[in-house]
Enzyme design. Structure first.
Site, PDB file in Angstrom:
ATOM      1  N   LYS A 182       0.745  -1.194  -0.073  1.00 49.02           N
ATOM      2  CA  LYS A 182      -0.078   0.016  -0.020  1.00 49.02           C
ATOM      3  C   LYS A 182       0.972   1.242  -0.073  1.00 49.02           C
ATOM      4  O   LYS A 182       1.238   1.605   0.953  1.00 49.02           O
ATOM      5  CB  LYS A 182      -0.936   0.062   1.334  1.00 49.02           C
ATOM      6  CG  LYS A 182      -2.306   0.665   1.278  1.00 49.02           C
ATOM      7  CD  LYS A 182      -2.136   2.040   0.827  1.00 49.02           C
ATOM      8  CE  LYS A 182      -2.175   3.091   1.751  1.00 49.02           C
ATOM      9  NZ  LYS A 182      -1.870   4.461   1.386  1.00 49.02           N
ATOM     10  N   GLY A 236       6.538   5.536   8.158  1.00 45.06           N
ATOM     11  CA  GLY A 236       5.770   6.656   8.092  1.00 45.06           C
ATOM     12  C   GLY A 236       5.636   7.287   9.246  1.00 45.06           C
ATOM     13  O   GLY A 236       6.662   7.227   9.965  1.00 45.06           O
ATOM     14  N   THR A 240       1.027   8.035  13.058  1.00 46.39           N
ATOM     15  CA  THR A 240       0.197   6.810  12.281  1.00 46.39           C
ATOM     16  C   THR A 240       0.782   5.454  12.512  1.00 46.39           C
ATOM     17  O   THR A 240      -0.207   4.681  12.566  1.00 46.39           O
ATOM     18  CB  THR A 240       0.549   7.023  10.624  1.00 46.39           C
ATOM     19  OG1 THR A 240       0.765   8.657  10.266  1.00 46.39           O
ATOM     20  CG2 THR A 240      -0.302   6.417   9.799  1.00 46.39           C
ATOM     21  N   GLY A 241       1.974   5.353  12.885  1.00 49.93           N
ATOM     22  CA  GLY A 241       2.667   4.143  13.442  1.00 49.93           C
ATOM     23  C   GLY A 241       1.926   3.637  14.794  1.00 49.93           C
ATOM     24  O   GLY A 241       1.641   2.238  14.826  1.00 49.93           O
ATOM     25  N   GLU A 388       9.138  17.200  14.531  1.00 49.43           N
ATOM     26  CA  GLU A 388       9.758  16.744  13.164  1.00 49.43           C
ATOM     27  C   GLU A 388       9.054  17.831  12.058  1.00 49.43           C
ATOM     28  O   GLU A 388       7.915  17.518  11.882  1.00 49.43           O
ATOM     29  CB  GLU A 388       9.209  15.109  12.981  1.00 49.43           C
ATOM     30  CG  GLU A 388      10.027  14.906  11.439  1.00 49.43           C
ATOM     31  CD  GLU A 388       9.572  13.207  10.919  1.00 49.43           C
ATOM     32  OE1 GLU A 388       8.337  13.078  11.141  1.00 49.43           O
ATOM     33  OE2 GLU A 388      10.407  12.572  10.711  1.00 49.43           O
TER      34      GLU A 388
HETATM   35  P1  NAD Z   1       2.239   8.786   6.756  1.00 46.32           P
HETATM   36  O1  NAD Z   1       2.337   8.225   8.289  1.00 46.32           O
HETATM   37  O2  NAD Z   1       1.132   9.990   6.633  1.00 46.32           O
HETATM   38  O3  NAD Z   1       1.819   7.818   5.791  1.00 46.32           O
HETATM   39  C1  NAD Z   1       2.579   6.685   5.478  1.00 46.32           C
HETATM   40  C2  NAD Z   1       1.752   5.472   4.727  1.00 46.32           C
HETATM   41  O4  NAD Z   1       0.887   5.352   6.034  1.00 46.32           O
HETATM   42  C3  NAD Z   1       1.125   5.892   3.497  1.00 46.32           C
HETATM   43  O5  NAD Z   1       1.167   4.976   2.725  1.00 46.32           O
HETATM   44  C4  NAD Z   1      -0.401   6.283   4.124  1.00 46.32           C
HETATM   45  O6  NAD Z   1      -1.507   6.187   3.022  1.00 46.32           O
HETATM   46  C5  NAD Z   1      -0.470   5.253   5.031  1.00 46.32           C
HETATM   47  N1  NAD Z   1      -1.397   5.348   6.193  1.00 46.32           N
HETATM   48  C6  NAD Z   1      -1.910   6.603   6.762  1.00 46.32           C
HETATM   49  N2  NAD Z   1      -2.911   6.287   7.708  1.00 46.32           N
HETATM   50  C7  NAD Z   1      -2.988   4.909   7.999  1.00 46.32           C
HETATM   51  C8  NAD Z   1      -3.566   4.251   8.603  1.00 46.32           C
HETATM   52  N3  NAD Z   1      -4.412   4.578   9.656  1.00 46.32           N
HETATM   53  N4  NAD Z   1      -3.446   2.870   8.692  1.00 46.32           N
HETATM   54  C9  NAD Z   1      -2.673   2.387   7.764  1.00 46.32           C
HETATM   55  N5  NAD Z   1      -1.884   3.229   6.784  1.00 46.32           N
HETATM   56  C10 NAD Z   1      -2.003   4.314   6.838  1.00 46.32           C
HETATM   57  O7  NAD Z   1       3.815   9.241   6.444  1.00 46.32           O
HETATM   58  P2  NAD Z   1       4.281  10.011   5.104  1.00 46.32           P
HETATM   59  O8  NAD Z   1       3.693  11.425   5.266  1.00 46.32           O
HETATM   60  O9  NAD Z   1       3.754   9.510   3.927  1.00 46.32           O
HETATM   61  O10 NAD Z   1       5.609  10.087   5.330  1.00 46.32           O
HETATM   62  C11 NAD Z   1       6.488  10.988   6.181  1.00 46.32           C
HETATM   63  C12 NAD Z   1       6.727  10.339   7.753  1.00 46.32           C
HETATM   64  O11 NAD Z   1       7.562   9.096   7.354  1.00 46.32           O
HETATM   65  C13 NAD Z   1       7.743  11.188   8.397  1.00 46.32           C
HETATM   66  O12 NAD Z   1       7.321  11.174   9.778  1.00 46.32           O
HETATM   67  C14 NAD Z   1       9.123  10.402   8.299  1.00 46.32           C
HETATM   68  O13 NAD Z   1       9.970  10.712   9.170  1.00 46.32           O
HETATM   69  C15 NAD Z   1       8.653   8.916   8.263  1.00 46.32           C
HETATM   70  N6  NAD Z   1       9.687   8.223   7.523  1.00 46.32           N
HETATM   71  C16 NAD Z   1      10.406   7.299   8.364  1.00 46.32           C
HETATM   72  C17 NAD Z   1      11.119   6.395   7.755  1.00 46.32           C
HETATM   73  C18 NAD Z   1      11.987   5.620   8.454  1.00 46.32           C
HETATM   74  O14 NAD Z   1      12.856   4.675   8.173  1.00 46.32           O
HETATM   75  N7  NAD Z   1      12.122   5.506  10.071  1.00 46.32           N
HETATM   76  C19 NAD Z   1      11.565   6.584   6.290  1.00 46.32           C
HETATM   77  C20 NAD Z   1      10.903   7.304   5.698  1.00 46.32           C
HETATM   78  C21 NAD Z   1       9.813   8.374   6.216  1.00 46.32           C
END
Ligand code: NAD
Length: 489
Positions: A182, A236, A240-241, A388
């Site tokens: 996804k 992400g 969200t995590g 962040e």
């Molecule tokens: P996000 O959390 O908004 O989204 C990430 C993914 O999760 C997307 O595909 C989104 O559609 C999905 N998602 C959103 N809500 C969800 C839910 N309730 N259930 C399941 N899936 C859901 O993050 P983003 O804005 O796409 O990315 C930026 C963030 O990602 C930043 O916080 C960044 O630090 C983090 N990030 C972390 C790493 C790492 O390795 N630690 C790497 C890259 C990005």
């Protein structure tokens, strides 16, 4: 690349289908937009709840019935061919990535190379999913084997959509799992384009890899809670995590979480000035600051502050913020209007609360550009230092000694990465050991290797990706206990 090639772009179509192929989607379309020109890059089929159900069920069927989980040689062959296919397709994938995400073509090519390298690494490990054995008593032996978990949902963000996808997908497949991907909607087109050669491989049965596209809150959430899904590999935001982990807990599903960061980059006066300055800029301006490991908090030894910031400002005067397809650009736009607004709000707040030390104006007057900015004189509890920003914004703090440097670095709720610039080996060891971060770069920054684990301390994540541990994340451990003794007791 010149402006001519921008004019010649043909909008790509990824319609998807129901019950077959890579993308499980219906008749709805999501328009993927170029953050520089705001033109359409691609149209991508959108999944409904029923498509998530079908993708998860196809993946579960493939796990049960396809030879995939029992045939490591096949998995190695497939992944090797896939790595090569990504390399063969680098020109078109990198251009699509640059257009859809906004990163420079140079970085996009590096990303495709990095993604292929990740797949290559796990192609080798597909034949080395080793367990171990132990003699447990007279006539009693234990054999500990590693088995695939089952169906893995791989949920990815938009900032490094290919490398971060492969970092979970490749080890999951190497270990014998089947996967439902996804992607973030903003980078759905390049994700699907990158997966097409994998699914087209004749040795990949239907359902081994499927993809769903749509909102995280509905499609992502449904996938995480699906009874056919055994594990979620999520990358992400931390918030969200947490939501993903709560949802996964309802079915006690396994999670691997790679989350946000607010990494400290610590510079001592004994550092090599030129290297540390270039490193500090690379740490925070890579991907226009939209990188989880961004070294967004500069901690500089007080006696070195003025000299270092002067050199950093000089270095920044050579940065070009412009069209990412133009090879002279060092940085492109940020990914979306929303992201632009959020970052600009932080910069405005920084101008109110502190001092703007350096900023580089973007060349273009259209597109989602923001000025890379260095901000000093902030209070320690400023939102700019704690939160962040996920943009090209560097805050500056000073320290008097190692103890203070360590305390400032560790004062964040995050613990993803840190940088350390010093020529004192003992100090590097002391601080490297004391930093609460999954990766500590010493006299370098943002160098990643498939062989070396990454992941977060504190709220930056759970589990590790890459390396051997990254393979083991996607396995269950089973103990087969053989008792050859003549009696039970
Ligand atoms: P996000 O959390 O908004 O989204 C990430 C993914 O999760 C997307 O595909 C989104 O559609 C999905 N998602 C959103 N809500 C969800 C839910 N309730 N259930 C399941 N899936 C859901 O993050 P983003 O804005 O796409 O990315 C930026 C963030 O990602 C930043 O916080 C960044 O630090 C983090 N990030 C972390 C790493 C790492 O390795 N630690 C790497 C890259 C990005």
């Amino acid at each position: 690349m010149t402006a001519t090639s921008r004019e010649s772009w043909q909008v790509l179509e990824f319609p998807g289908a129901t019950g077959q192929g890579l993308l499980e989607a219906g008749t709805g379309r999501l328009e993927s937009t170029d953050p520089t020109t705001l033109e359409t890059v691609a149209n991508v089929g959108v999944s409904e709840i029923e498509h998530v159900d079908r993708a998860a069920e196809r993946a579960a069927d493939a796990f049960r019935t396809a030879p995939w989980r029992r045939d490591p040689q096949r998995r190695a062959r497939v992944l090797q061919r896939y790595a090569q296919a990504l390399r063969d397709d680098i020109d078109s994938l990198a251009e699509l990535l640059s257009r859809e995400q906004g990163k420079t073509l140079f970085e996009a090519r590096n990303e495709v190379h990095g993604a292929a390298d990740m797949v290559d690494y796990y192609a080798g490990l597909a034949r080395a999913v080793y367990g171990r054995s132990a003699v447990l008593g007279e006539h009693v032996n234990g054999v500990v084997v590693r088995e695939p978990v089952g169906v893995v949902a791989v949920i990815t963000p938009w900032n490094w959509p290919l490398t971060l996808l492969m970092r979970s997908l490749a080890p999951a497949l190497a270990a014998g799992n089947t996967c439902v991907v996804k992607p973030a909607s903003l980078t759905a087109a390049v994700t699907i384009a990158s997966l097409e050669p994998l699914v087209a491989d004749p040795e990949v049965a239907d359902g081994v890899v499927t993809c769903v596209v749509g909102s995280g809150a509905t499609i992502g959430d449904h996938l995480v809670g699906h009874e056919a899904v055994d594990m979620i590999a999520f990358t992400g935001e931390t918030s969200t995590g947490i939501r993903v982990m709560q949802r996964a807990a309802e079915g006690l599903r396994k999670v691997a979480l790679e989350l946000g960061g607010k990494s400290a980059n610590i510079v001592f006066e004994d550092a090599n000035l030129d290297k540390a300055v270039a490193g500090a800029a690379n740490a925070v301006f890579t991907t226009t600051g939209q990188i989880c490991t961004a070294g967004s908090r500069l901690l500089v030894e007080a006696s070195f502050r003025d000299r270092f910031l002067e050199a950093l400002s000089e270095h920044m005067s050579g940065l070009v913020v412009g069209d990412p397809l133009d090879p002279t650009s060092s940085m492109g736009p940020v990914v979306s209007a929303n992201q632009q607004r959020t970052i600009q709000n932080y910069i405005d707040l920084g101008a109110e609360e502190g001092t703007i030390i350096a900023a580089v104006e973007p060349k273009l007057d259209h597109g989602y550009f923001v000025a890379p900015t260095v901000i000093g004189d902030l209070q320690i509890d400023s939102r700019l230092i704690r939160e962040e920003i996920f943009g090209p914004v560097l805050t500056v703090q000073t320290f008097e000694d190692e103890e203070e440097a360590l305390a400032l670095a560790n004062s964040s709720e995050y613990g993803l990465a840190a940088g350390l610039w010093t020529t004192n080996l003992d100090r590097a060891w002391r601080l490297g050991s004391g930093l609460e971060a999954g990766t500590v770069w010493i006299n370098t920054y943002h160098h990643f290797y498939p062989e070396a684990e990454v992941g977060g301390y504190k709220t930056s994540g759970i589990g590790r990706q890459q390396g051997i541990e990254g393979l083991h994340e996607f396995t269950e451990t089973k103990h087969l206990n053989f008792d050859g003794a003549p009696t039970l007791w």
